[in-house]
Design a protein around this motif. Structure first.
Motif, short mmCIF file in Angstrom:
data_model
loop_
_atom_site.label_atom_id
_atom_site.label_comp_id
_atom_site.label_asym_id
_atom_site.label_seq_id
_atom_site.Cartn_x
_atom_site.Cartn_y
_atom_site.Cartn_z
N ALA A 49 10.95 -11.36 6.91
CA ALA A 49 11.34 -12.71 5.97
C ALA A 49 12.78 -12.06 5.26
O ALA A 49 13.35 -12.92 4.42
N GLY A 50 13.30 -11.07 5.56
CA GLY A 50 14.62 -10.67 4.90
C GLY A 50 14.52 -9.90 3.64
O GLY A 50 15.54 -9.76 2.87
N ILE A 51 13.29 -9.53 3.31
CA ILE A 51 13.02 -8.74 2.24
C ILE A 51 13.29 -7.09 2.51
O ILE A 51 12.83 -6.57 3.60
N ASP A 52 13.84 -6.51 1.72
CA ASP A 52 14.28 -5.05 1.82
C ASP A 52 13.68 -4.19 0.65
O ASP A 52 14.00 -3.00 0.90
N THR A 53 13.06 -4.56 -0.47
CA THR A 53 12.62 -3.77 -1.38
C THR A 53 11.06 -3.90 -1.23
O THR A 53 10.51 -5.07 -1.49
N MET A 54 10.31 -3.11 -1.00
CA MET A 54 8.68 -3.04 -0.75
C MET A 54 8.00 -2.18 -1.90
O MET A 54 8.56 -1.02 -2.12
N ILE A 55 7.25 -2.70 -2.71
CA ILE A 55 6.80 -2.44 -4.17
C ILE A 55 5.24 -2.26 -3.88
O ILE A 55 4.59 -3.26 -3.85
N PHE A 56 4.83 -1.06 -4.07
CA PHE A 56 3.32 -1.03 -3.66
C PHE A 56 2.62 -0.58 -4.90
O PHE A 56 3.05 0.25 -5.66
N VAL A 57 1.78 -1.39 -5.16
CA VAL A 57 0.78 -1.02 -6.37
C VAL A 57 -0.21 -0.33 -5.99
O VAL A 57 -1.08 -0.94 -5.35
N THR A 58 -0.40 1.00 -6.20
CA THR A 58 -1.36 1.90 -5.75
C THR A 58 -2.35 2.23 -6.64
O THR A 58 -2.04 2.18 -7.91
N GLY A 59 -3.33 2.92 -6.07
CA GLY A 59 -4.34 3.25 -7.27
C GLY A 59 -4.99 4.99 -6.73
O GLY A 59 -4.43 5.22 -5.80
N ARG A 60 -6.06 5.01 -7.02
CA ARG A 60 -6.63 6.25 -6.56
C ARG A 60 -7.01 6.38 -5.24
O ARG A 60 -7.27 5.04 -4.68
N ASN A 61 -7.07 7.39 -4.46
CA ASN A 61 -7.46 7.42 -2.92
C ASN A 61 -6.24 6.68 -2.14
O ASN A 61 -6.75 6.43 -0.97
N LYS A 62 -5.06 6.30 -2.65
CA LYS A 62 -4.47 5.87 -1.81
C LYS A 62 -3.27 6.25 -1.38
O LYS A 62 -1.96 5.95 -0.90
N ASP A 63 -3.21 7.75 -1.47
CA ASP A 63 -2.12 8.65 -1.13
C ASP A 63 -1.55 8.41 0.28
O ASP A 63 -0.31 8.62 0.75
N SER A 64 -2.20 8.04 1.40
CA SER A 64 -1.90 8.12 2.49
C SER A 64 -1.10 6.72 2.80
O SER A 64 -0.12 7.00 3.68
N ILE A 65 -1.04 5.96 1.90
CA ILE A 65 0.13 4.77 2.04
C ILE A 65 1.54 5.55 1.77
O ILE A 65 2.03 5.04 2.68
N PRO A 66 1.65 6.04 0.59
CA PRO A 66 3.19 6.57 0.62
C PRO A 66 3.54 7.55 1.78
O PRO A 66 4.42 7.66 2.39
N ASN A 67 2.28 8.43 2.17
CA ASN A 67 2.52 9.39 3.37
C ASN A 67 2.87 8.76 4.41
O ASN A 67 3.72 9.13 5.23
N HIS A 68 2.36 7.38 4.80
CA HIS A 68 2.52 6.70 6.01
C HIS A 68 4.12 6.36 6.07
O HIS A 68 4.90 6.46 7.35
#
Ligand code: UTP
Length: 293
Positions: A49-68
């Motif tokens: 869609a042409g978006i270049d900044t991804m903002i993830f709102v994370t919480g507990r047990n979600k470390d695998s998302i930044p790791n990915h």
């Protein structure tokens, strides 16, 4: 001056209780559909869609998302050493160089509205997309968010992705009432969170795609706890439409609710039937299997 959508918020701090026990230690957004985690599909849709900044709102047990999304030096070195260049290329393509990721923490899962508000310092005074990765949408083209961003570029107002659902299921969704202004596009008249079928204003449900103006943040700040004791994005949108035009948009494509076990299974079947590596073999298997039922 016309504004553009360059940022996407991915609220991924929910507990994922409907997918337990799979989500006890693994983030729901990391569950794979065939061979890719849900969050990867969501990011690819935003990039398309042409978006270049991804903002993830994370919480507990979600470390695998930044790791990915981090560079994996050891893995890359191993793949390089063993000459697995195709796999290496695939890893590099997970996040193109022009795309950046920002991680914000939602300390307590107080609801979707609250999660979106956590992204305010990064979003600033700009329109932005919201993508819920557990709603996986396949449109056979460049993606649902691309369709919505194109509409935003013409209309310059908030837009909600909607879909007609079984009238018996309204209690699972935010439900809207709208005046259709063009095929698939409606001006919002009302929105209500999870109404029982007897009182639902329609069967037009908001699913996990939004383009929002930054005015939503102020509305979330004055929104109290709503359905289920959570700070609901739906309630803030109801307040926003008192001040600004809000549109509903019936996107083209099929949605799979991967937050439910059945939807997750359907997504795996449908994406399996589309996957270049396995589709022929999988289709043969399904045909034979169905005959035995
Ligand atoms: P869901 O309603 O699917 O909730 O949230 P959930 O906790 O993820 O899953 P269940 O219902 O317990 O199985 C819709 C989206 O909003 C995010 C979730 O991560 C999901 O993407 N969310 C929800 C948050 O980020 N924070 C919250 O406080 C609530």
């Amino acid at each position: 001056m016309t504004k553009k959508v360059t940022k996407a918020v991915f609220p991924v701090a929910g507990l994922g209780t409907r997918s337990l026990p799979a989500t006890k230690a693994v983030a729901k957004e990391m569950l794979p559909v065939v061979d890719k985690p849900l969050i990867q599909y969501a990011v690819e849709e935003a990039i398309a869609a042409g978006i270049d900044t991804m903002i993830f709102v994370t919480g507990r047990n979600k470390d695998s998302i930044p790791n990915h999304f981090d560079k994996s030096y050891e893995l890359e070195k191993e793949l390089e050493k063993s000459g697995k260049t195709e796999l290496l290329k695939m890893l590099h393509e997970l996040l193109p160089a022009h795309v950046s990721c920002v991680f914000v923490r939602q300390g307590q899962a107080l609801g979707l509205g609250h999660a979106v508000h956590c992204a305010k310092p990064i979003v600033g005074d700009e329109p932005f997309a919201v993508i819920l990765p557990d709603d996986l949408i396949e449109d056979g083209n460049r993606g649902c968010m691309k369709q919505m961003v194109e509409l935003f570029e013409q209309q310059q107002c908030s837009i909600l992705g909607v879909e007609r659902v079984d009238p018996k299921e309204t209690h699972k969704y935010g439900i809207v009432e709208h005046n259709e202004t063009a095929p698939g596009v409606g001006q919002l008249k009302s929105i209500v969170e999870k109404p029982k079928p007897e009182v639902a204003p329609s069967n037009i449900a908001v699913v996990g795609r939004y383009v929002l103006t930054p005015a939503i943040f102020e509305k979330i700040e004055t929104t109290g706890r709503g359905t289920g004791g959570e700070i609901q994005l739906t309630d803030a949108i109801a307040a926003l439409m008192q001040d600004e035009q809000v549109l509903s948009y019936e996107f083209k494509g099929n949605r799979y609710d991967c937050g439910s076990k059945f939807g997750f299974l359907l997504a795996n079947v449908e994406y399996g039937l589309l996957h270049p590596e396995i589709k022929a073999e999988f289709a043969d298997y399904l045909k034979q299997r169905v005959e035995k039922i």
